[in-house]
Design a protein around this motif. Sequence first.
Motif, short mmCIF file in Angstrom:
data_model
loop_
_atom_site.label_atom_id
_atom_site.label_comp_id
_atom_site.label_asym_id
_atom_site.label_seq_id
_atom_site.Cartn_x
_atom_site.Cartn_y
_atom_site.Cartn_z
N ARG A 1 0.84 -1.20 0.00
CA ARG A 1 0.00 0.00 0.00
C ARG A 1 0.87 1.24 0.00
N LEU A 2 0.51 2.18 -0.87
CA LEU A 2 1.29 3.41 -0.98
C LEU A 2 1.07 4.30 0.24
N PRO A 3 2.14 4.87 0.78
CA PRO A 3 1.96 5.84 1.88
C PRO A 3 1.34 7.13 1.35
N GLU A 4 0.66 7.85 2.21
CA GLU A 4 0.03 9.10 1.80
C GLU A 4 1.07 10.23 1.74
N GLY A 5 0.78 11.20 0.87
CA GLY A 5 1.58 12.40 0.81
C GLY A 5 2.91 12.27 0.09
N VAL A 6 3.09 11.22 -0.71
CA VAL A 6 4.34 11.05 -1.45
C VAL A 6 4.00 10.51 -2.83
N THR A 7 4.74 10.96 -3.84
CA THR A 7 4.50 10.45 -5.18
C THR A 7 5.03 9.03 -5.30
N VAL A 8 4.50 8.31 -6.28
CA VAL A 8 4.96 6.94 -6.50
C VAL A 8 6.45 6.94 -6.81
N GLU A 9 6.88 7.86 -7.67
CA GLU A 9 8.30 7.90 -8.05
C GLU A 9 9.20 8.17 -6.85
N ASP A 10 8.81 9.11 -6.00
CA ASP A 10 9.63 9.42 -4.82
C ASP A 10 9.67 8.23 -3.86
N HIS A 11 8.54 7.56 -3.71
CA HIS A 11 8.50 6.40 -2.81
C HIS A 11 9.42 5.30 -3.31
N LEU A 12 9.44 5.07 -4.61
CA LEU A 12 10.21 3.96 -5.17
C LEU A 12 11.71 4.24 -5.25
N THR A 13 12.09 5.51 -5.17
CA THR A 13 13.52 5.84 -5.29
C THR A 13 14.12 6.36 -3.99
N ALA A 14 13.34 6.53 -2.95
CA ALA A 14 13.83 7.11 -1.70
C ALA A 14 14.99 6.30 -1.12
N GLY A 15 16.12 7.00 -0.87
CA GLY A 15 17.27 6.36 -0.26
C GLY A 15 18.00 5.38 -1.14
N ARG A 16 17.70 5.37 -2.44
CA ARG A 16 18.33 4.41 -3.35
C ARG A 16 19.03 5.15 -4.49
N ASN A 17 19.99 4.50 -5.07
CA ASN A 17 20.67 5.04 -6.26
C ASN A 17 19.83 4.64 -7.48
#
Length: 295
Positions: A138-154
């Motif tokens: 489930r996607l967290p609220e208040g964040v885009t899909v792209e940001d969620h999938l790339t957060a803290g990663r190269n």
Amino acid sequence: MNTTRLRPRYEGANVGTWIGFKHLNYLVEEAVLEHLRGAGLRVTDLYHDHGLCVDLVNIDTRILRALRVDDVAVAEVAANGMSYTVKITTEGDARKAIDARATVALRFDPWGEDVKDTPAELAPYVVKRLGEGGPGERLPEGVTVEDHLTAGRNSFAWKWRIPYFYCHFTERLQMSGYLRLMEEVVDLFLADRGVSVKRLLDEQQLIPAVPHSRITILDEALMEEELYVVLTVEEVFKRLTYTSRMDCYVVRDGVLVRTATGRITHGYARLTGRSEWSLVGLDDRLHDALTNRPS
């Protein structure tokens, strides 16, 4: 064991007359389909008579030697059920060029009722849906899909609408579509990091070279869905090659569903003439860009 002769498509000769990794994977796919035809399992008959769709769900290809557009590829295919090993040489040269493995699933299409029973020998390979079809995230609220999938990663993320011409059997994104996406997301990633293919060609006569790629379909992605394609650099090996992971997702009712995953390894070749090239190491600019320090 089945042996067939194939030619790479002209479309794949993007640099000089060398054939790119995507079209070499297409040769593997065609060799598997020819093997099925030789066994009396034509795609058309399986679909029309039994409602069974031939889907490549896994492809793992090592490229040991370059092929050119006029080469005749000699493919030897060995089967274990619906799993295949494919060895490709070129006519007149016994050295192995491609070493690949592929897996086929027979996806039942319930559309219509005028189909014959599945032959008993094929029943173990019939599925109602491609992949595991897991619960997703489930996607967290208040964040885009792209940001969620790339957060803290190269990582690099790209949203893309699935068009009909990347699909087959009327609705599903097929393996060749994922191969195209793998090629394109790498191209977009390199441009985003300031080391685009054209820039390195113009400035250093460098071109990416792929010794290994693999893709596995985990769930179905459907025509006109929005697909999120994420490329993550996992390893830079001795400044000679780098390996990236591709993950593909759709969002359904607020849940991220991963539909495919794969890996691709790149090195770089320096062009020294119309038909000559040599592998080179990653210089500081390339190394820094790949390790998340864009130039």
